[in-house]
Design a protein around this motif. Structure first.
Motif, PDB file in Angstrom:
ATOM      1  N   ASN A  16       0.881  -1.159   0.000  1.00  0.00           N
ATOM      2  CA  ASN A  16       0.000   0.000   0.000  1.00  0.00           C
ATOM      3  C   ASN A  16       0.928   1.221   0.000  1.00  0.00           C
ATOM      4  OD1 ASN A  16      -0.859   2.307   1.757  1.00  0.00           O
ATOM      5  ND2 ASN A  16      -2.829   1.291   1.645  1.00  0.00           N
ATOM      6  N   GLN A  31       0.959   4.318   1.087  1.00  0.00           N
ATOM      7  CA  GLN A  31       1.222   5.005   2.356  1.00  0.00           C
ATOM      8  C   GLN A  31       2.079   4.140   3.275  1.00  0.00           C
ATOM      9  OE1 GLN A  31      -2.206   5.042   1.261  1.00  0.00           O
ATOM     10  NE2 GLN A  31      -1.705   6.982   0.254  1.00  0.00           N
ATOM     11  N   ASN A  32       1.724   2.874   3.350  1.00  0.00           N
ATOM     12  CA  ASN A  32       2.494   1.974   4.213  1.00  0.00           C
ATOM     13  C   ASN A  32       3.947   1.876   3.761  1.00  0.00           C
ATOM     14  OD1 ASN A  32       0.228   1.482   5.696  1.00  0.00           O
ATOM     15  ND2 ASN A  32      -0.143  -0.563   4.856  1.00  0.00           N
ATOM     16  N   GLU A  70       5.657   4.135   2.190  1.00  0.00           N
ATOM     17  CA  GLU A  70       6.329   5.387   2.528  1.00  0.00           C
ATOM     18  C   GLU A  70       6.881   5.326   3.956  1.00  0.00           C
ATOM     19  OE1 GLU A  70       4.887   9.985   2.268  1.00  0.00           O
ATOM     20  OE2 GLU A  70       3.779   8.520   1.064  1.00  0.00           O
ATOM     21  N   LYS A  71       6.033   4.872   4.847  1.00  0.00           N
ATOM     22  CA  LYS A  71       6.448   4.760   6.249  1.00  0.00           C
ATOM     23  C   LYS A  71       7.541   3.719   6.413  1.00  0.00           C
ATOM     24  CE  LYS A  71       2.092   4.553   7.724  1.00  0.00           C
ATOM     25  NZ  LYS A  71       0.984   4.176   8.632  1.00  0.00           N
TER      26      LYS A  71
END
Lengths: 157, 157
Positions: A126, A128-129, A131-132
């Motif tokens: 995902n 966003q995931n 990116e983190k």
DNA sequence: CTCTGACTTATGGTATATCATGGGATTTTA
DNA sequence: TAAAATCCCATGATATACCATAAGTCAGAG
């Protein structure tokens, strides 16, 4: 000796309502004549999907076959889990695969997916995931090897 | 070198009143020209049915044959059990097999069966039992490899 | 250096084929 | 001949293959 193949780079593609995604063309090019399908399973270490060639899993099966006796099931929980979870995903002439609900849910993927090269394997995240996760990995690496933080020029931001 | 074949994925199919079950099409595809039948026997380690190609059992026989370990009474007993218990199950043009009462009873299967890929083998489970077994395996794996449970956010203590 | 055109890739939509499954017919066995 | 096992056909749901368009990339010409 076989020609080397590596999954590299990080590519983001859309996922449609049916769960269809284009496998990055680079990834397809690597497999070229070898295969028109990829094997995917839920990562055990992170909320993402892992992908590899069937060949890689086959190698795993062969290793198990020869290193363990036929009846033992004690030490192969991990690999058994992988085989039960893994599934072939053939891609069509336009290079798309359709990911299963199970995989999409595990990786919390809805409308976009990030393909991250990992050498013999790759991961699907995902956005966003990822990116983190990438930030976390970078921080982790820099903590252990501070000399890497010396950059030629401007940093990330 | 033979083309790789692996039993993968986890598929649930219905079992009708006659004891008929569809062998997952992927499993059939693996056997393609090689065979129109599969070998099944009662698992020695779990309340489930195990299935494989006749070829695999043949390999087992060969390994035992050439093994210096022919004094092992235990292995001898085990192989006798397998070969004595195993039976060929041909599937028809629609891809169904009819499991025997003995096997169904051992796996406590009544109206549904879960096929679980194990690489060179596969297992057939009662759905509820498999659910529990999978949870057990996952817990076991995480216990043995705690580092795998580290998530991007939730830390390992 | 810029514009243009050919080519590759990604993506939406739709037609087609495949598969699981129920029911029934036919053959085998006791 | 009765019971059981095997085979074959029909059907609905699902997954797959194909087509069309759009967007983006690269090369070469002007």
């Amino acid at each position: 000796m076989r020609k080397s193949f590596l999954f590299l780079d990080t590519i983001i593609n859309k996922v449609d309502a049916k769960g269809r995604v284009s496998l990055p063309s680079d990834y397809r090019a690597i497999l070229k004549d070898l295969s028109t399908e990829i094997v995917c399973y839920r990562s055990l270490s992170a909320p993402c999907i892992e992908g590899c060639t069937e060949e890689l899993l086959d190698k795993l099966a062969t290793d198990i076959e020869s290193s363990m006796d036929f009846f033992s099931q004690e030490q192969d929980d991990l690999t058994n889990l992988i085989f039960g979870d893994a599934k072939r995903f053939p891609f069509d002439s336009t290079g798309r695969i359709v990911l299963s609900e199970k995989l999409l849910k595990h990786a919390q993927i809805t409308d976009a997916a990030v393909f991250v090269g990992k050498g013999r394997k790759f991961q699907i995240w995902n956005p966003q995931n990822w990116e983190k996760e990438e930030a976390r990995i970078r921080a982790e690496v820099l903590k252990k090897r501070p000399q890497l933080s010396v950059k030629p020029e401007g940093g990330a931001e």
